[in-house]
Design a protein around this motif. Structure first.
Motif, PDB file in Angstrom:
ATOM      1  N   TYR A  90       0.828  -1.202   0.000  1.00  0.00           N
ATOM      2  CA  TYR A  90       0.000   0.000   0.000  1.00  0.00           C
ATOM      3  C   TYR A  90       0.860   1.248   0.000  1.00  0.00           C
ATOM      4  N   MET A  91       1.988   1.167   0.722  1.00  0.00           N
ATOM      5  CA  MET A  91       2.884   2.326   0.744  1.00  0.00           C
ATOM      6  C   MET A  91       3.406   2.592  -0.658  1.00  0.00           C
ATOM      7  N   LYS A  92       3.709   1.503  -1.387  1.00  0.00           N
ATOM      8  CA  LYS A  92       4.217   1.666  -2.749  1.00  0.00           C
ATOM      9  C   LYS A  92       3.175   2.325  -3.639  1.00  0.00           C
ATOM     10  N   LEU A  93       1.923   1.888  -3.471  1.00  0.00           N
ATOM     11  CA  LEU A  93       0.847   2.465  -4.261  1.00  0.00           C
ATOM     12  C   LEU A  93       0.769   3.965  -3.987  1.00  0.00           C
ATOM     13  N   SER A 147       7.119   1.641 -13.387  1.00  0.00           N
ATOM     14  CA  SER A 147       6.737   0.289 -13.796  1.00  0.00           C
ATOM     15  C   SER A 147       7.389  -0.759 -12.891  1.00  0.00           C
ATOM     16  N   ILE A 148       8.589  -0.480 -12.390  1.00  0.00           N
ATOM     17  CA  ILE A 148       9.213  -1.436 -11.464  1.00  0.00           C
ATOM     18  C   ILE A 148       8.462  -1.450 -10.136  1.00  0.00           C
ATOM     19  N   LEU A 149       8.089  -0.264  -9.676  1.00  0.00           N
ATOM     20  CA  LEU A 149       7.326  -0.215  -8.421  1.00  0.00           C
ATOM     21  C   LEU A 149       6.033  -1.020  -8.570  1.00  0.00           C
ATOM     22  N   LEU A 150       5.380  -0.889  -9.721  1.00  0.00           N
ATOM     23  CA  LEU A 150       4.128  -1.621  -9.910  1.00  0.00           C
ATOM     24  C   LEU A 150       4.384  -3.119 -10.100  1.00  0.00           C
TER      25      LEU A 150
END
Lengths: 207, 347, 199, 315
Positions: B317-320, C138-141
């Motif tokens: 969620y933090m990444k989102l 895109s890497i984060l996703l």
């Protein structure tokens, strides 16, 4: 007593440290000074852990006459001799202690990892395969970087170092940043879990 | 002690006393105040305090320059009360860090509540990871060929998250292997990992309903020495002709040596690690590689351990949130609105 | 004289280590075990002279800051690590030193997350910045595990894989370089300092 | 045996021997390639050079590395120290590993031989070894007061009494912290010292880590970096063609290969010593071995694909 109090210590000190980051007050810097002063006294004792466990493991091996126990004698003798030399003649430049460092520690440490050059060469020949499109991209990028970092790449065409720089500064940067953000979050999460007492494996033991 | 009798000397001493009393008379308030105090200690304390205040007091003026050596100065700033020295005030909160505080509080709450939710057994969705399918196939292949499986749970100790994740995967692999009645070999480097791995494999055999096939010697310790451990593992690959090799956990420089031998013996190799520096070697020498956090995700997916699962979800969620914030910030900065970007620290 | 003996010993030990390339053998094992002992033996006097004396002994016994007796005792509790019955006592010094993780929480967030985010929000005014932006997102996703990789979203995340592969390729090239440099260093020692072939 | 099989089944010892030759031959018969410099290295050089001649500015070198990575990092240690001594830049050295402390002594005594006027505790100060567990206390403490945080130098002398410390208070007097290590120690400096006190940080790294620091270079969290033997070779070259020849740094000149060549011809004797060009000589061998490895990868893959095609045909 066995588990709760240490966890409380971590929690309280930890929260104070969180506060320290946000509060630029004299109180907060006094807290840091106090902690540092105490930590400097406690810190040196930690070495006991390493020395003890090394001696323990090898002493046991010798006692049980485990296979290759003879080498454990080598380890322990080296340990005792080096320590003794350090205490008897001191540790400054020009002492026997530094001589041991220069002629034992340096060659042994440096050679250990230089073995890997041979393994890489043989793996390059036998195992680095373009098994998939992804692996192919990886290998191509690797080859460009390897050429671009040495003078031969420059000699072939100046494009090779330029492309290398671009690879490092653009796709590589994006990749490493994406991964580093994940790692950064992971480290923050681990620190949080330790502070809140959710993660306790560092305490060791069962109870 | 001697008594001074010489007239000149007496005169000189008297002069000197007069000089010092003048000096003290003329001195700033603070010296007089200090003089009135009784003990030396208190006097020093007062003087030191004043000293600290004085060295931290500043005068200000603004200098404007064109970067080529030309400049204009404003007059020194004078406060309405005529004072030119300014003493900084202690703050109770560092305003530059407000965004950090928000981020930390948010993340802490996410981690805490997600782990609690996972502990309560709430269903938390994790997308299927491609590698998991491969794990099943690889076990099936070993069964068909009638050869054993090798599983290396990394070289690191139990405090490493990667080791925990590797062991969680081991439990599923061992169960599958027990169901198919395929031998599994687990060499360990760490004294503490060894009994845990033994327990896991034993448990897996019970769960699969085949406690009779559990062989205690299939999970074993080789040695602590990094390269000697690898030499041992390589020996096993060659002698036992393992059909499938798993490397799940933390690996260091030795990774390459194992996978090279594995690829020479023709085994299917599946790796998973968060050691970023070893990943390139695994990708080029193994048939399938779980990259970084995929290892945690795979183990959370398979084992549903609350600690791993909850942390993974919180980070998710933090990444989102990061992605949303960054996209927003980029759009704003591209149209020259930089206020949002400037909330974030630059150093 | 001692210099020469030293170089010969160093050369001998280097060759012992290299002998592992042929196969695992007693020379290698000897060198390896010697290394462990010498490194640890090296550690003890250094810590004693450079840490214990100035930070623990001097302030407590020479400057007589008696309050430091408390951390001194806490430090001693490390020794209990090896008692099977009282090993829990050693958790106190460990817990005390762990207190600092509290600082790690905001500082990590600050340096490794927020500062990076700021740089990601640069105006998209050049092709490279756009590429970096797309790659990072895109890497984060790709590492976002709460949504399945399907359709357009799946296509977008697979861009992340390409970026990562190029990044890994760069690391790979550099790692190869590193290992070879170490070998070059050792050969320079053998040929130069020992045999005197290079000057 | 078929061709594909034959290339795949070469004995590994043959590969080892070829590799060994590829390293030994260029070292003995020198090739003398000139290296080219890159931005992160130039940035670090310029940044350190800016402290030249000032007695209220210094650089702090952290030698947190052990003998295992010396071949890559030791030339960096020497090159940076030589730069500082040549240009009269004050240097502090520290290490959080005991092995690192010995490396500091080795490096200092090796460079000092050539600079008899440089005096300990006046032009440089060796803080020596400080235990790993104290890295954060010391790192943070230096933001306030260096002498108080570090307390003593390697000889056990109190810092506050040393001449070099007269104008040095805290990170404001440190131009740049150069972390030379094979680990992620540089991150600690960024996370704690830089985030809190804003001090500039740069790194000298083993090549293994070199590609990972680029995001931090872009944000400016690292103001420069030296990556592996190549980075060391570049720094050696910059020190030679600028500091040793008494030239001011200019990026344009550094990139102009014919100017660089000309500078090499005017080098003073001191700069021509073997120990100061170790990294560049090593880079010759490095170039040959890289080409060899690339050939190995290509040959191996040819074998692999031929093999795969063969298998498909047989199916």
């Amino acid at each position: 007593m066995k588990r709760q109090i240490p966890l409380m210590i971590v929690l309280i000190l930890g929260l104070l440290f969180v506060a320290h980051v946000f509060i630029p007050n004299k109180l907060s810097s006094d807290y840091l000074d106090w902690f540092m002063k105490w930590m400097k006294v406690i810190g040196p004792f930690a070495i006991v852990l390493g020395v003890f466990s090394l001696v323990y493991v090898h002493y046991n091996k010798i006692k049980r006459k485990a296979p290759t126990w003879g080498y454990s004698i080598v380890t322990l003798t080296a340990l005792v001799v080096t320590t003794a030399v350090g205490f008897i003649w001191g540790i400054q430049e020009g002492t026997p202690y530094m001589w041991i460092f220069k002629n034992f520690n340096v060659p042994l440490g440096a050679t250990m990892f230089s073995l890997l050059a041979f393994y890489i060469a043989s793996a390059a020949y036998k195992a680095f395969r373009a098994r998939s499109i992804e692996a192919t991209v990886l290998l191509v990028a690797a080859i460009i970087v390897m050429l671009g970092r040495v003078s031969i790449g420059q000699a072939i065409t100046h494009w090779i170092p330029d492309i290398t720089e671009w690879i490092l500064n653009v796709p590589n940067l994006a990749a490493k940043r994406g991964i580093a953000l994940g790692v950064g979050l992971g480290m923050t999460a681990t620190s949080l879990k330790i502070m809140l007492g959710i993660e306790r494996s560092y305490l060791g033991g069962k109870d | 002690m001697e008594t001074v009798t010489d007239k000149e000397e007496i005169e000189e001493i008297e002069n000197r006393i007069a000089l010092y009393s003048d000096y003290i008379e003329d001195k700033p308030e603070i010296v007089k105040k200090a003089n009135q105090l009784k003990s030396d200690k208190e006097r020093m304390k007062l003087l030191y305090k004043t000293h600290c205040t004085n060295i931290r007091s500043f005068k200000y003026y603004i200098r404007k320059t064109d970067g080529q050596g030309h400049f204009i100065d404003t007059p020194i700033y004078t406060a309405p009360n005529g004072e030119q020295y300014i003493f900084p005030k202690q703050n109770w909160f560092n305003n530059d860090e407000i965004i950090t505080l928000i981020a930390v509080l948010l993340f802490a709450a996410l981690v805490y509540f997600m782990i609690q939710a996972a502990r309560k057994g709430k269903r938390l969705y994790i997308r299927p990871i491609a590698g998991i399918q491969e794990i099943d196939n690889a076990i099936g292949r070993a069964t068909e060929m009638g050869r054993p499986i090798l599983f290396v749970p990394g070289l690191s100790g139990i405090s490493d998250v990667a080791t925990l994740a590797g062991l969680a995967i081991l439990s599923k692999v061992a169960k599958k292997a027990a169901e198919y009645d395929t031998r599994i070999l687990v060499p360990c480097r760490d004294f503490i990992v060894l009994p845990i791995a033994q327990e896991i494999v034993k448990e897996a055999h019970y769960e699969a309903g085949r406690p009779d096939t559990y062989d205690k010697n299939s999970v074993f310790f080789i040695t602590q020495a990094q390269f000697a451990f690898v030499a041992g593992v390589n020996g096993i690959m060659i002698r036992e002709k393992t059909a499938t090799n798993f490397y799940m956990g933390m690996f260091w420089a030795e990774s390459l040596l194992m996978t090279e031998t594995g690829s020479a013996t023709g085994a299917i190799q599946i790796a998973g690690t968060d050691a970023v520096n070893q990943l390139p070697f695994f990708i080029t020498t193994c048939d399938y590689t779980l990259i970084g956090e995929e290892l945690y995700a795979a183990s959370a997916y398979l084992s549903k351990q609350p600690l791993i699962l909850g942390t993974l979800k919180a980070q998710d969620y933090m990444k989102l949130l990061i992605v949303v914030t960054v996209v927003l910030g980029t759009i704003l900065s591209t149209v020259h609105l930089t206020f949002f970007m400037n909330w974030f620290p630059a150093k | 004289m001692t210099e020469t003996i030293g170089i010969w010993i160093a050369a001998f030990l280097t060759l012992c280590m290299f002998s592992f390339l042929y196969k695992d053998n007693p020379f290698y094992k000897f060198a390896e075990h010697l290394f462990v002992g010498v490194s640890m033996g090296y550690y003890i006097p250094y810590t004693y002279y450079n840490a214990f004396i100035p930070y623990a002994y001097e302030p407590l016994f020479l400057k007589k800051e008696y309050i430091l007796i408390i951390p001194f005792i806490i430090g001693f509790l490390y020794w209990f690590r090896f008692s099977s019955k009282y090993s829990w006592v050693s958790r106190y010094p460990i817990a005390f030193s762990m207190g600092m993780v509290g600082m790690g929480v905001p500082m990590n967030m600050h340096a490794n997350v927020l500062v990076q985010m700021r740089t990601m929000m640069l105006p998209l005014n050049s092709i490279n910045i756009i590429l970096i932006f797309v790659g990072t997102i895109s890497i984060l996703l790709y590492f976002f595990f709460s949504k399945a990789h399907k359709g357009v979203y799946g296509k977008f995340t697979s861009i992340g894989v390409w970026f990562m592969m190029v990044g890994f390729g760069a690391s790979f090239g550099y790692t190869v370089m590193a290992r070879i440099s170490l070998l070059i260093g050792r050969i320079q020692f053998l040929l130069g300092d020992w045999l005197g072939l290079i000057k | 045996m078929k061709f594909a099989d034959r290339i795949q089944k070469v004995d590994r010892r043959i590969i080892y021997v070829i590799l060994l030759l590829a390293v030994v031959l260029p070292l003995v018969f020198r090739l003398g390639f000139k290296t080219y410099t890159t931005t992160p290295v130039e940035d670090l050089y310029r940044h350190i050079d800016a402290a030249a001649g000032r007695d209220d500015m210094s650089i702090l070198m952290d030698f947190t590395h052990d003998p295992g990575v010396l071949p890559e990092l030791y030339p960096m240690d020497l090159a940076i120290l030589r730069h500082c001594f040549e240009r009269n830049i004050k240097v502090f050295t520290i290490s959080f590993l005991p092995q690192g402390a010995a490396i500091i002594q080795m490096a200092l005594s090796e460079v000092k031989e050539d600079y008899p006027n440089i005096e300990a505790n006046v032009d440089y100060c060796n803080f020596g070894f400080k235990p790993w567990s104290l890295k954060l206390p010391i790192m943070l403490g230096m933001g306030d007061d260096i002498a108080e945080a570090v307390e003593t130098n390697s000889e056990g002398l109190k810092l506050e009494n040393l001449p070099i410390m007269q104008n040095m208070k805290n990170y404001d007097n440190i131009q740049v912290v150069v972390e030379i290590s094979g680990s992620s120690m540089g991150q600690f400096w960024v996370t704690y010292a830089r985030a809190k006190f804003g001090v500039d940080v740069a790194v000298g790294l083993t090549a293994v880590m070199a590609a990972d620091v680029y995001p931090f270079l872009q944000t400016g969290q690292f103001i420069g970096s030296l990556g592996g033997l190549k980075g060391a070779a570049e720094y050696e070259q910059l020190v030679d063609i600028f500091a040793m020849n008494g030239e001011e740094f200019s990026k344009k000149k550094a990139r102009n290969m014919s100017w660089v060549e000309a500078q090499y011809k005017e080098l003073p004797e001191l700069a021509q010593l073997y120990k100061y060009s170790k990294a560049r000589i090593g880079m010759d061998a490095q170039a040959i071995v890289h080409v060899l490895i690339i050939i190995f990868i290509i040959l191996g893959n040819i074998g692999y694909f031929l093999d795969k095609r063969e298998q498909k045909k047989n199916m």
